[in-house]
Design an enzyme around this catalytic site. Structure first.
Site, mmCIF file in Angstrom:
data_model
loop_
_atom_site.group_PDB
_atom_site.id
_atom_site.type_symbol
_atom_site.label_atom_id
_atom_site.label_comp_id
_atom_site.label_asym_id
_atom_site.label_seq_id
_atom_site.Cartn_x
_atom_site.Cartn_y
_atom_site.Cartn_z
ATOM 1 N N GLU A 92 0.827 -1.205 0.000
ATOM 2 C CA GLU A 92 0.000 0.000 0.000
ATOM 3 C C GLU A 92 0.862 1.257 0.000
ATOM 4 O O GLU A 92 1.790 1.383 0.790
ATOM 5 C CB GLU A 92 -0.935 0.009 1.222
ATOM 6 N N ARG A 102 -18.051 -0.284 4.584
ATOM 7 C CA ARG A 102 -19.046 -0.996 3.760
ATOM 8 C C ARG A 102 -19.802 -2.023 4.608
ATOM 9 O O ARG A 102 -20.951 -2.335 4.360
ATOM 10 C CB ARG A 102 -18.268 -1.677 2.619
ATOM 11 N N CYS A 155 -8.410 -1.340 7.670
ATOM 12 C CA CYS A 155 -7.010 -1.399 7.234
ATOM 13 C C CYS A 155 -6.482 -0.017 6.886
ATOM 14 O O CYS A 155 -5.387 0.362 7.309
ATOM 15 C CB CYS A 155 -6.859 -2.354 6.044
ATOM 16 N N HIS A 181 -1.590 -5.477 2.069
ATOM 17 C CA HIS A 181 -2.805 -6.284 1.978
ATOM 18 C C HIS A 181 -2.465 -7.643 1.382
ATOM 19 O O HIS A 181 -1.610 -7.740 0.487
ATOM 20 C CB HIS A 181 -3.855 -5.587 1.086
HETATM 21 N N1 PCA Z 1 -8.917 -6.409 6.296
HETATM 22 C C1 PCA Z 1 -9.835 -5.308 6.457
HETATM 23 C C2 PCA Z 1 -9.783 -4.978 7.932
HETATM 24 C C3 PCA Z 1 -9.160 -6.157 8.586
HETATM 25 C C4 PCA Z 1 -8.551 -6.924 7.505
HETATM 26 O O1 PCA Z 1 -7.833 -7.930 7.628
HETATM 27 C C5 PCA Z 1 -9.583 -4.147 5.504
HETATM 28 O O2 PCA Z 1 -9.059 -4.367 4.405
HETATM 29 O O3 PCA Z 1 -9.894 -3.004 5.845
#
Ligand code: PCA
Length: 224
Positions: A92, A102, A155, A181
């Site tokens: 990211e 959401r 996140c 991610h």
């Molecule tokens: N993914 C979510 C929040 C916790 C996670 O593992 C996100 O992409 O915001």
């Protein structure tokens, strides 16, 4: 008897804080936490990986993260999170100052268009060398990409909050941070990656991040 003149001084070894989240929504596991756990205790060029879990909860996640940064004084913090629907590890680039959920978080909170930090800047760039990490992960044979958005759920909240903490001087001088991610693990949905490949990929990314104090320039197109 050896007298330690600095019994409360932080340990000499440098810490990489690696966080993952608990499961959320309809999922019963979260690969981000399984990856972090798998790398707990790894030694990386004089650094030690400390894994910790964050709750998938607005606010609480950042309180926990702030306490972890305070306790461990990590020179680098890498937060991991699950992004179902993505097919590659995603470095990211940026966290934005917005919560726009959401789905409800794990306590049922669903903020819509609220700031992560009232009066905070619109966004923070991650301070990890994402291109160097990208290349290392790809060299390890694991799919990887640079992502221009961490979404607007917990996140992104944690990425923005982490960078805000560091900007406020939390952690040791020069501490760096960012967010990766990860796709679903095999069995959770499609697309997915085997957990062992994701562990290998994050391990390679951490090595690259430690060894590259600044980012490398990649030729256009290499991020895709
Ligand atoms: N993914 C979510 C929040 C916790 C996670 O593992 C996100 O992409 O915001």
């Amino acid at each position: 008897m050896i007298h330690d003149p600095h019994p409360l001084s932080p340990r000499a070894e440098r810490v990489i804080l690696l966080t993952g989240f608990d499961p959320f929504g309809s999922d019963t596991l979260n690969p981000s936490w399984l990856i972090a756990q798998a790398l707990h205790g790894q030694r990386i060029a004089g650094h030690t990986v400390v894994a910790a879990q964050l709750p998938t909860v607005f606010g609480q996640s950042l309180h926990r993260l702030a306490a972890l940064v305070q306790a461990h004084q990590p020179v680098m913090t890498v937060c991991l999170g699950q992004a179902g629907g993505r097919g590659a590890l995603s470095m990211e680039r940026i966290g934005i100052n917005i919560n726009d959920a959401r789905i409800p978080d794990n306590t049922g909170m669903q903020p819509i268009d609220t700031p992560v930090v009232p009066e905070g800047p619109a966004a923070y760039f991650a301070s990890l060398p994402i291109k160097a990490m990208l290349r290392a992960v790809q060299r390890a044979g694991v799919p990887c990409e640079v992502s221009q958005t961490a979404g607007t759920f917990v996140c992104n909240h944690v990425l923005y909050g982490l960078m805000h903490l560091l900007a406020q001087g939390a952690g040791p001088a020069g501490a760096r941070g960012g967010f990766v991610h990860v796709p679903w693990a095999s069995g959770q949905g499609t697309p997915h990656l085997p957990l062992r490949d994701m562990v290998r990929g994050i391990h390679a990314a951490l090595w690259a991040a430690v060894l590259a104090p600044q980012d490398i320039a990649l030729q256009a197109g290499a991020t895709h």
